[in-house]
Scaffold this motif. Structure first.
Motif, PDB file in Angstrom:
ATOM      1  N   GLU A  94      26.757  65.808  66.331  1.00 25.53           N
ATOM      2  CA  GLU A  94      26.830  65.843  64.866  1.00 25.53           C
ATOM      3  C   GLU A  94      28.277  65.780  64.394  1.00 25.53           C
ATOM      4  O   GLU A  94      28.593  65.077  63.425  1.00 25.53           O
ATOM      5  CB  GLU A  94      26.153  67.115  64.338  1.00 25.53           C
ATOM      6  N   LEU A  95      29.160  66.505  65.075  1.00 23.04           N
ATOM      7  CA  LEU A  95      30.577  66.478  64.703  1.00 23.04           C
ATOM      8  C   LEU A  95      31.195  65.104  64.939  1.00 23.04           C
ATOM      9  O   LEU A  95      31.984  64.618  64.107  1.00 23.04           O
ATOM     10  CB  LEU A  95      31.346  67.551  65.479  1.00 23.04           C
ATOM     11  N   LEU A  96      30.836  64.477  66.048  1.00 22.05           N
ATOM     12  CA  LEU A  96      31.352  63.128  66.309  1.00 22.05           C
ATOM     13  C   LEU A  96      30.866  62.142  65.248  1.00 22.05           C
ATOM     14  O   LEU A  96      31.628  61.273  64.801  1.00 22.05           O
ATOM     15  CB  LEU A  96      30.936  62.654  67.697  1.00 22.05           C
ATOM     16  N   ALA A  97      29.618  62.284  64.826  1.00 24.17           N
ATOM     17  CA  ALA A  97      29.094  61.416  63.772  1.00 24.17           C
ATOM     18  C   ALA A  97      29.847  61.656  62.469  1.00 24.17           C
ATOM     19  O   ALA A  97      30.188  60.708  61.750  1.00 24.17           O
ATOM     20  CB  ALA A  97      27.599  61.670  63.584  1.00 24.17           C
ATOM     21  N   LYS A  98      30.147  62.911  62.172  1.00 24.37           N
ATOM     22  CA  LYS A  98      30.877  63.249  60.947  1.00 24.37           C
ATOM     23  C   LYS A  98      32.294  62.677  61.004  1.00 24.37           C
ATOM     24  O   LYS A  98      32.781  62.115  60.012  1.00 24.37           O
ATOM     25  CB  LYS A  98      30.910  64.776  60.778  1.00 24.37           C
ATOM     26  N   VAL A  99      32.960  62.814  62.139  1.00 28.12           N
ATOM     27  CA  VAL A  99      34.310  62.259  62.301  1.00 28.12           C
ATOM     28  C   VAL A  99      34.277  60.749  62.107  1.00 28.12           C
ATOM     29  O   VAL A  99      35.131  60.167  61.437  1.00 28.12           O
ATOM     30  CB  VAL A  99      34.900  62.631  63.681  1.00 28.12           C
ATOM     31  N   GLY A 100      33.268  60.102  62.682  1.00 31.02           N
ATOM     32  CA  GLY A 100      33.136  58.650  62.513  1.00 31.02           C
ATOM     33  C   GLY A 100      32.943  58.274  61.061  1.00 31.02           C
ATOM     34  O   GLY A 100      33.571  57.334  60.564  1.00 31.02           O
ATOM     35  N   THR A 143      36.200  58.768  59.154  1.00 29.70           N
ATOM     36  CA  THR A 143      37.160  57.712  59.513  1.00 29.70           C
ATOM     37  C   THR A 143      36.858  56.439  58.740  1.00 29.70           C
ATOM     38  O   THR A 143      37.773  55.786  58.210  1.00 29.70           O
ATOM     39  CB  THR A 143      37.111  57.454  61.035  1.00 29.70           C
ATOM     40  N   ILE A 144      35.583  56.096  58.656  1.00 35.69           N
ATOM     41  CA  ILE A 144      35.182  54.904  57.894  1.00 35.69           C
ATOM     42  C   ILE A 144      35.564  55.059  56.428  1.00 35.69           C
ATOM     43  O   ILE A 144      36.109  54.131  55.807  1.00 35.69           O
ATOM     44  CB  ILE A 144      33.660  54.659  58.043  1.00 35.69           C
ATOM     45  N   GLU A 145      35.315  56.241  55.859  1.00 38.02           N
ATOM     46  CA  GLU A 145      35.639  56.483  54.447  1.00 38.02           C
ATOM     47  C   GLU A 145      37.140  56.396  54.192  1.00 38.02           C
ATOM     48  O   GLU A 145      37.575  55.801  53.206  1.00 38.02           O
ATOM     49  CB  GLU A 145      35.093  57.845  54.014  1.00 38.02           C
ATOM     50  N   VAL A 146      37.945  56.975  55.082  1.00 38.25           N
ATOM     51  CA  VAL A 146      39.405  56.927  54.913  1.00 38.25           C
ATOM     52  C   VAL A 146      39.894  55.489  55.003  1.00 38.25           C
ATOM     53  O   VAL A 146      40.725  55.047  54.189  1.00 38.25           O
ATOM     54  CB  VAL A 146      40.109  57.827  55.957  1.00 38.25           C
ATOM     55  N   ASP A 147      39.392  54.740  55.974  1.00 35.02           N
ATOM     56  CA  ASP A 147      39.790  53.338  56.106  1.00 35.02           C
ATOM     57  C   ASP A 147      39.415  52.545  54.856  1.00 35.02           C
ATOM     58  O   ASP A 147      40.199  51.719  54.369  1.00 35.02           O
ATOM     59  CB  ASP A 147      39.141  52.703  57.344  1.00 35.02           C
ATOM     60  N   TRP A 148      38.219  52.813  54.320  1.00 36.73           N
ATOM     61  CA  TRP A 148      37.776  52.119  53.111  1.00 36.73           C
ATOM     62  C   TRP A 148      38.670  52.479  51.924  1.00 36.73           C
ATOM     63  O   TRP A 148      39.078  51.606  51.150  1.00 36.73           O
ATOM     64  CB  TRP A 148      36.316  52.489  52.802  1.00 36.73           C
ATOM     65  N   LEU A 149      38.997  53.755  51.787  1.00 39.92           N
ATOM     66  CA  LEU A 149      39.874  54.188  50.691  1.00 39.92           C
ATOM     67  C   LEU A 149      41.266  53.569  50.801  1.00 39.92           C
ATOM     68  O   LEU A 149      41.860  53.175  49.793  1.00 39.92           O
ATOM     69  CB  LEU A 149      39.968  55.716  50.657  1.00 39.92           C
TER      70      LEU A 149
END
Length: 112
Positions: free
Chosen positions: A76-82, A85-91
């Motif tokens: 679950e934590l790895l999924a959250k980190v992923g 990461t996607i959200e930060v890259d998009w921002l």
């Protein structure tokens, strides 16, 4: 003369034979060519550790359940980190599109 070594399985078999009390200690000792004192030691060790059989079984089950729970938490934590990461890259991409490629210079950095 080389000392004989016995497997745990063999020792357990002989001790169980002693506990059945179908033969005397002397008969079992002579049958297996082992000193009666050695057989007494094995029996005492067996009886002294018999409670561990039940506690280790429970501990192992609890350990596996805890291990499974930790693995699930890790996933679950790895999924959250992923996802983050996607959200930060998009921002970052959208910020560069809207404010220009040097958008980071327009903001003062906060101390950590």
């Amino acid at each position: 003369m080389k000392r004989r070594q016995f497997t745990p399985e063999f020792k357990a078999k002989v001790v169980m034979e002693m506990l059945r009390e179908e033969k005397t200690l002397s008969e079992i000792a002579s049958e297996h060519e082992i000193s009666p004192n050695q057989l007494r030691n094995w029996k005492n060790e067996f009886v002294g550790n018999v409670a561990k059989v039940f506690s280790e079984g429970r501990d192992a089950k609890e350990g596996k359940a805890k291990e499974k729970e930790m693995e699930q938490d890790r996933n679950e934590l790895l999924a959250k980190v992923g996802q983050l990461t996607i959200e930060v890259d998009w921002l970052k991409k959208k910020s560069a599109e809207m404010l220009g490629p040097d958008y980071e210079k327009k903001f003062t950095k906060r101390p950590l």
